[in-house]
Design a protein around this motif. Structure first.
Motif, PDB file in Angstrom:
ATOM      1  N   GLU A 259       1.372   4.481  -3.179  1.00 43.07           N
ATOM      2  CA  GLU A 259       1.900   6.019  -2.708  1.00 43.07           C
ATOM      3  C   GLU A 259       2.448   6.331  -3.028  1.00 43.07           C
ATOM      4  OE1 GLU A 259      -1.001   7.056   1.064  1.00 43.07           O
ATOM      5  OE2 GLU A 259      -0.652   5.277   1.792  1.00 43.07           O
TER       6      GLU A 259
ATOM      7  N   ASN B  91       2.980   6.993  -6.768  1.00 49.65           N
ATOM      8  CA  ASN B  91       2.127   7.853  -7.076  1.00 49.65           C
ATOM      9  C   ASN B  91       2.322   9.377  -6.724  1.00 49.65           C
ATOM     10  OD1 ASN B  91      -0.274   8.490  -7.821  1.00 49.65           O
ATOM     11  ND2 ASN B  91      -1.505   9.324  -7.167  1.00 49.65           N
TER      12      ASN B  91
ATOM     13  N   LEU C  31       1.277  11.045   4.177  1.00 48.02           N
ATOM     14  CA  LEU C  31       2.154   9.787   3.527  1.00 48.02           C
ATOM     15  C   LEU C  31       3.427   9.847   4.536  1.00 48.02           C
ATOM     16  CD1 LEU C  31       2.896   6.712   2.712  1.00 48.02           C
ATOM     17  CD2 LEU C  31       4.082   8.234   0.907  1.00 48.02           C
TER      18      LEU C  31
ATOM     19  N   HIS D  69       0.487  -1.266  -0.108  1.00 47.87           N
ATOM     20  CA  HIS D  69       0.105  -0.120   0.196  1.00 47.87           C
ATOM     21  C   HIS D  69       0.667   1.010   0.326  1.00 47.87           C
ATOM     22  CE1 HIS D  69      -3.133  -2.794   0.799  1.00 47.87           C
ATOM     23  NE2 HIS D  69      -4.214  -1.940   1.015  1.00 47.87           N
TER      24      HIS D  69
ATOM     25  N   LYS E  98      -1.214  15.159   0.159  1.00 49.97           N
ATOM     26  CA  LYS E  98      -1.223  13.567   0.341  1.00 49.97           C
ATOM     27  C   LYS E  98      -0.160  13.541   0.724  1.00 49.97           C
ATOM     28  CE  LYS E  98      -5.327  12.518  -3.300  1.00 49.97           C
ATOM     29  NZ  LYS E  98      -5.128  11.472  -4.675  1.00 49.97           N
TER      30      LYS E  98
END
Length: 511
Positions: free
Chosen positions: A342, A345, A426, A338, A422
């Protein structure tokens, strides 16, 4: 004019001095008025400068907001609208999977089975069900009759086939009259034979197998029975058989839960299921040997408590950051796949180098862990310290690239958490859950990802795609229990159909 000249004029021409002083005073007054005007003008210009500075600051803040919005819209270019019986205007955005994108490294393996693969080739059996002799009549060389000649050997070939036929068994219970008391007596039927005409256990077992393992819808099972076996079976008959098996598997489910509580490492996950048009949840706890599905309306702490595993569990659970898991006293390990998604991306959209460096570092640690696991050793403490130092350095670089958002007076008045990018979110998670993220390196029992749970949970999603919604809550409960038992049988290399047959007869095999 010098002092002596002024004094001489004062004695000789005082009127000139008086007019000169008057002119001087008028000149001073003019200068003072001009000075006031200049000061007012300066003050006006200063106010204009302050207004323009404020306007520049406002425009700069708007520019930052616009840049963030542009980045967000650019990220949406890689997404598509999920159409779920809704018009495009009401669709929700989901991540669009690239055609060739994969987190796995490429290799040069050829398609098909690799060297050392055991394979599944048909082998001859010693006791065939039928033997067909192919006789010789003439010699292929001389053309003479050899029918009466002695057979000196056989060349054999075997053909595997399926016998499709209906088998009807009639049970006849004797009725006799006692010669001594003239009373009629009737023999007892087997306990499983309760109706004048009924389906046998094998028929129901195969129907349950097709529905809960092969995920075939009820109507297609009906068609299959009619086309292959030559008789009809109703959906209600299959549903009743599933409900009976559901109750008979209660003890097996409790056994699976007890075994999961004893495991050192378990995997947890959840996914949405549709029941009567409502969105509910299917929870999962699994390992390489056991699978336990549980249906509940809630996704959070209330449902997990009712599952009955996590409140008593004290080992390590692997999951994907869902906060409800952290309320339990067990140890936690987080799914790094996961995180990799991220990071990939963020690097792809925002071009932040720290994200690629962190991704490469995690894969480097994974290679070390896989190598140590194969050798039956551990990663050295010095190596782990080096990895952690690199981890911290990359985090520092990430925080430099993503400073916290500036809070204005208007934002201070607002309630709630300040929105962040984002990348910043993270980074906060990578910093807060460092121990849980790197647990796969410090404890080699822990996997790198939560792939075990995702594979087991994928069957629930596939069932929804094939058969659609469950009509009632009870249907979801029945499917979860039977599917969990079948999954556990497969993991323990136990036969599925014969085990289901035994379970219907009240003797379910325990894994």
């Amino acid at each position: 004019m010098k002092r002596e000249e002024i004094l001489t004029l004062c004695h000789s021409n005082p009127d000139f001095i008086a007019s000169y002083i008057e002119d001087f005073e008028l000149r001073c007054k003019d200068l003072e008025s001009q000075n006031i005007e200049f000061r007012e003008r300066i003050h006006e210009l200063e106010s204009q400068v302050k207004f323009k500075d404020a306007r520049i600051e406002a425009l700069e803040s708007q520019t930052i907001e616009f840049q963030a919005r542009i980045s967000e819209l650019e990220s949406l270019l890689n997404q598509t609208i999920q159409i779920n019986k809704k018009p495009p205007s009401t669709g929700t955005f989901i991540e669009k999977k690239p055609k060739t994108g994969s987190s796995r490294d490429g290799n040069n393996k050829c398609p098909g089975g690799q060297k050392g693969h055991p394979g599944s080739t048909l082998n001859k059996v010693e006791d065939p069900d039928e033997i067909i002799f192919h006789r010789l009549h003439k010699c292929r060389h001389s053309g003479r009759n050899i029918e009466e000649s002695e057979v000196i050997g056989y060349k054999t070939r075997q053909e595997f086939n399926i016998v499709v036929m209906r088998n009807v068994t009639e049970h006849r219970a004797e009725i006799k009259k006692c010669p001594y008391c003239n009373c009629k007596n009737k023999a007892d039927f087997p306990k499983s034979i309760t109706k004048p005409v009924q389906y046998g256990i094998t028929v129901l077992t195969i129907a349950i197998y097709l529905r809960n393992y092969q995920l075939i819808p009820y109507n297609r099972i009906k068609n299959l029975y009619e086309d292959i076996f030559g008789f009809k079976i109703s959906s209600d008959t299959i549903i009743k058989a599933e409900k009976k098996l559901y109750h008979k598997l209660k003890g097996v489910t409790n056994h699976i839960k007890k075994q999961l509580i004893k495991e050192d490492v378990i995997n947890g996950d959840e996914t949405g299921i549709n029941i009567g048009g409502q969105r509910e949840q299917c929870h999962l706890i699994s390992t390489k040997k056991y699978t336990y599905y549980f249906h509940h309306k809630s996704r959070g702490f209330k449902a997990m408590n009712k599952m009955g595993v996590l409140p008593k569990y004290r080992g390590i659970i692997v999951h994907d950051f869902w906060k409800s898991y952290f309320k339990y006293k067990c140890e936690h390990a987080l799914c790094n796949v996961h995180i990799q998604r991220e990071l990939k991306n963020i690097y792809k959209i925002y071009k932040q180098e720290w994200a690629k460096e962190m991704s490469d570092l995690l894969y480097e640690i994974k290679e070390q862990a896989d190598c140590a696991r194969k050798l039956g050793t551990k990663i050295g403490e010095d190596t782990i310290k080096t990895f952690i130092e690199k981890y911290h350095l990359i985090l520092m670089k990430g925080f430099e690239d993503n400073p916290p958002p500036e809070i204005s007076k208007d934002d201070e008045a607002k309630r709630g958490i300040q929105a962040q990018s984002k990348a910043r979110n993270l980074l906060d998670r990578l910093e807060k859950y460092e121990k849980e993220i790197l647990r796969f390196a410090t404890d080699l029992r822990v996997p790198f990802s939560n792939n075990q749970a995702e594979r087991d949970l994928r069957m629930i999603t596939i069932q929804q795609k094939i058969s659609g919604d469950f009509r009632k809550t009870n249907g979801a409960d029945v499917f979860c229990r039977i599917r969990g038992y079948i999954s556990t049988l497969i993991k323990n290399k136990m036969p599925v159909i014969s085990s289901l047959h035994s379970a219907i007869e009240d003797v379910p095999p325990l894994p």
